[in-house]
Design an enzyme around this catalytic site. Structure first.
Site, short mmCIF file in Angstrom:
data_model
loop_
_atom_site.label_atom_id
_atom_site.label_comp_id
_atom_site.label_asym_id
_atom_site.label_seq_id
_atom_site.Cartn_x
_atom_site.Cartn_y
_atom_site.Cartn_z
N GLY A 62 45.91 12.45 82.10
CA GLY A 62 46.82 11.54 82.78
C GLY A 62 46.17 10.27 83.26
O GLY A 62 46.68 9.18 83.06
N CYS A 63 45.01 10.37 83.93
CA CYS A 63 44.45 9.17 84.55
C CYS A 63 42.95 9.31 84.77
O CYS A 63 42.49 9.54 85.87
CB CYS A 63 45.14 8.87 85.87
SG CYS A 63 45.10 10.25 87.03
N GLY A 64 42.20 9.22 83.72
CA GLY A 64 40.74 9.18 83.83
C GLY A 64 40.18 10.37 84.58
O GLY A 64 40.34 11.51 84.17
N LEU A 65 39.52 10.10 85.73
CA LEU A 65 38.88 11.15 86.49
C LEU A 65 39.88 12.13 87.10
O LEU A 65 39.49 13.15 87.63
CB LEU A 65 38.02 10.54 87.60
CG LEU A 65 36.75 9.83 87.11
CD1 LEU A 65 36.01 9.24 88.30
CD2 LEU A 65 35.85 10.77 86.34
N CYS A 66 41.19 11.81 87.03
CA CYS A 66 42.18 12.74 87.58
C CYS A 66 42.46 13.89 86.62
O CYS A 66 43.20 14.80 86.95
CB CYS A 66 43.48 12.00 87.89
SG CYS A 66 43.28 10.74 89.16
#
Length: 313
Positions: free
Chosen positions: A114-118
């Site tokens: 979903g969103c890089g480090l997430c």
């Protein structure tokens, strides 16, 4: 390869106050170098970070261990440090099994998130299980804890010149500091120390890790990988670091200032401190008014933090 400088002299304008007047001068200042370091495994770049360009082989081994890419030195068959204008590429050749495991890991992490480090893989990696050091029987006296930090501060030549790098050392009772590594990054310094200990065949259970920084969960995780049961730091820990150290059975000593320090977890490895606290508690209990129901008032000497996020096998 030719050695890259780890420090440089740069010009600066100094402003000083002398009474009510300002004083200005142009002088040089020694500052630490910071260089992009790439780690490539079996020909494929895995990670790039900014670090002090020194002790590259130690860094490569320590990083590989802390990231779980290898579990022992024998799984690395070759290390080659290649200089480039922009930075340094450390090429590691892995043994067949370790190389295949890394390839499989890359495939698992190649899917969209979903969103890089997430991404869930990143969360699981950040809170990866930490090996228990609960059974390690090392103990230190208050004097040895103070000596460990004092000795480390005396063995930081780069910091002595620049005042801008961290250090990680390994303290063995009866021997003192047996290894030190410095870097602009606190994580890098500890990885370099881990690699140095591994390459020298020094057993992590024989001593304590000493660091010149705050204690985050990563510092606890890396100390556990080394196998050390005690982590001694000059600055404070985070709450997650305290919970992680407690769950791993690690003694966390922080805020070391001369002969003063705080023990956050597993105080039994500092028997003198534990004895003194128990004595104070016994004295307080003896002087306290009697309770109607003593059994319901039973309490422990130290309330262990609850492990909420990190699970250990």
């Amino acid at each position: 390869m030719s050695e890259r400088p780890t420090r440089l002299s740069v010009p600066r304008i100094i402003r000083r106050r002398k009474g009510a007047d300002d004083s200005y001068a142009v002088e040089g200042r020694i500052v630490p170098e910071e260089t992009p370091i790439a780690f490539s495994y079996n020909g494929t770049t895995h990670a790039v970070m900014m670090a002090t360009p020194a002790d590259m082989e130690d860094f490569a081994v320590g990083f590989s261990l802390s990231e779980g890419i290898v579990s022992q030195l024998g799984e690395i068959s070759e290390i080659a440090v290649e200089e480039h204008n922009e930075g340094i590429d450390v090429q590691l050749r892995l043994a067949t099994e370790a190389g295949q495991e890394l390839t499989d890991r890359r495939r698992r992490m190649a899917g969209p998130v979903g969103c890089g480090l997430c991404g869930i893989e990143s969360i699981e990696q950040a809170l990866k299980p930490v090996a228990s050091v609960d059974k390690v029987r090392l103990t230190l006296t208050p004097h040895e804890i103070a000596d460990a930090m004092t000795s480390l501060s005396r063995r930081q030549p780069l910091h002595g010149e620049t005042g801008a790098v961290h250090a990680a050392g390994f303290y063995v009772p009866g021997q003192g500091i047996v290894a030190v590594r410095e870097d602009v990054g606190r994580h890098n310094a500890l990885d370099k120390l881990a690699g140095a200990l591994c390459r020298a065949g020094i057993d992590g259970e024989s001593g304590a890790v000493v660091i010149t920084s705050r204690v985050s969960i990563e510092m606890v995780q890396k100390t556990a990988i080394i196998g050390a049961s005690m982590l001694i730091a000059v600055s404070a820990p985070t709450a997650l670091a305290v919970r992680t150290a407690e769950a791993a059975g690690m003694t966390l000593v922080a805020l070391v200032r001369g002969e003063e320090f705080d023990v956050f977890t597993r105080p039994e490895r500092v028997p003198h401190v534990l004895m003194q606290v128990k004595t104070k508690a016994d004295e307080a209990a003896a002087n306290a008014p009697a309770k109607a129901n003593p059994d319901s008032a039973a309490s422990t000497l130290i309330q262990s933090p609850t492990v909420q996020l990190v699970q250990y096998g």
